[in-house]
Motif scaffolding. Sequence first.
Motif, PDB file in Angstrom:
ATOM      1  N   LEU A  79     -26.764   5.238  40.760  1.00 19.67           N
ATOM      2  CA  LEU A  79     -26.327   6.744  41.185  1.00 19.67           C
ATOM      3  C   LEU A  79     -27.380   7.529  42.014  1.00 19.67           C
ATOM      4  N   GLY A  80     -28.734   7.197  41.822  1.00 20.90           N
ATOM      5  CA  GLY A  80     -29.808   7.472  42.708  1.00 20.90           C
ATOM      6  C   GLY A  80     -29.434   7.349  44.160  1.00 20.90           C
ATOM      7  N   CYS A  81     -29.049   5.921  44.209  1.00 25.67           N
ATOM      8  CA  CYS A  81     -28.865   5.396  45.723  1.00 25.67           C
ATOM      9  C   CYS A  81     -27.255   6.146  46.446  1.00 25.67           C
ATOM     10  N   TYR A  82     -26.491   6.019  45.696  1.00 26.73           N
ATOM     11  CA  TYR A  82     -25.414   6.605  45.929  1.00 26.73           C
ATOM     12  C   TYR A  82     -25.222   8.248  46.169  1.00 26.73           C
ATOM     13  N   GLY A  83     -25.957   8.914  45.266  1.00 28.73           N
ATOM     14  CA  GLY A  83     -25.973  10.418  45.529  1.00 28.73           C
ATOM     15  C   GLY A  83     -26.971  10.709  46.962  1.00 28.73           C
ATOM     16  N   LEU A  84     -27.786   9.817  47.157  1.00 26.89           N
ATOM     17  CA  LEU A  84     -28.497  10.297  48.201  1.00 26.89           C
ATOM     18  C   LEU A  84     -27.787   9.875  49.606  1.00 26.89           C
ATOM     19  N   ALA A  85     -26.927   8.879  49.569  1.00 24.72           N
ATOM     20  CA  ALA A  85     -26.085   8.402  50.616  1.00 24.72           C
ATOM     21  C   ALA A  85     -25.114   9.446  50.871  1.00 24.72           C
ATOM     22  N   CYS A 141     -14.440  -1.054  43.317  1.00 25.69           N
ATOM     23  CA  CYS A 141     -14.449  -0.649  42.046  1.00 25.69           C
ATOM     24  C   CYS A 141     -15.460   0.069  41.294  1.00 25.69           C
ATOM     25  N   GLN A 142     -16.602  -0.645  41.589  1.00 22.06           N
ATOM     26  CA  GLN A 142     -17.823   0.073  41.285  1.00 22.06           C
ATOM     27  C   GLN A 142     -18.120   1.052  41.870  1.00 22.06           C
ATOM     28  N   LEU A 143     -18.086   1.330  43.072  1.00 24.62           N
ATOM     29  CA  LEU A 143     -18.356   2.472  43.880  1.00 24.62           C
ATOM     30  C   LEU A 143     -17.422   3.482  43.782  1.00 24.62           C
ATOM     31  N   ASP A 144     -16.382   3.207  43.256  1.00 23.12           N
ATOM     32  CA  ASP A 144     -15.337   4.270  42.786  1.00 23.12           C
ATOM     33  C   ASP A 144     -15.770   4.825  41.349  1.00 23.12           C
ATOM     34  N   LEU A 145     -16.520   3.941  40.736  1.00 24.93           N
ATOM     35  CA  LEU A 145     -16.763   4.315  39.141  1.00 24.93           C
ATOM     36  C   LEU A 145     -18.193   5.293  39.564  1.00 24.93           C
ATOM     37  N   LEU A 146     -18.937   4.927  40.580  1.00 19.68           N
ATOM     38  CA  LEU A 146     -19.972   5.659  40.849  1.00 19.68           C
ATOM     39  C   LEU A 146     -19.507   7.234  41.194  1.00 19.68           C
ATOM     40  N   ASP A 147     -18.640   7.154  42.051  1.00 23.39           N
ATOM     41  CA  ASP A 147     -18.322   8.449  42.797  1.00 23.39           C
ATOM     42  C   ASP A 147     -17.827   9.391  41.578  1.00 23.39           C
ATOM     43  N   LYS A 148     -17.179   8.887  40.727  1.00 19.58           N
ATOM     44  CA  LYS A 148     -16.629   9.572  39.392  1.00 19.58           C
ATOM     45  C   LYS A 148     -17.611  10.008  38.686  1.00 19.58           C
TER      46      LYS A 148
END
Length: 152
Positions: free
Chosen positions: A90-96, A117-124
């Motif tokens: 979540l930290g990496c994705y939020g920064l991205a 699928c994992q990235l979609d979950l992270l986005d949600k």
Amino acid sequence: MKVYIYTLTILIAALLAVSCGNSVNPANNIAMAREAIAHGDYNDALSALDEASSVMTDSTASAIALTETAALYCVIDEKLQSEDYMDKALGCYGLAVSINPDSVKHCFSRLSPDEKCQLDLLDKLLTARHDIPDYAEPIDSIEIINDIDIIE
């Protein structure tokens, strides 16, 4: 005296060689992590991802590399059936997303179906984290105490 100068020169050259060769290349580490995941070696994959994410901590980082790192953290988290790495993801994705949302969308098209699928979950999850204050209602503690007193 010449021996000291020669020794000092060799020492300085060795230190320069070590310091120049010690830089972390996130793209290399991500590739190593993918390879390790393919072989089922999740500890090596985690080491590579941790090393990559250690240098991608500010807005100068690549949004694509951060997105791939986040997706791989999620894949490992799912394979190991733990929730230890979701915060890192979540930290990496939020920064991205904060750096460049368009790069994140572009990266999505390059990922494997499992990673998508994992990235979609992270986005949600990231969206839910930001939306919680909008929907949360303040709780009046006096009212709760009075309701409990009435029930008793």
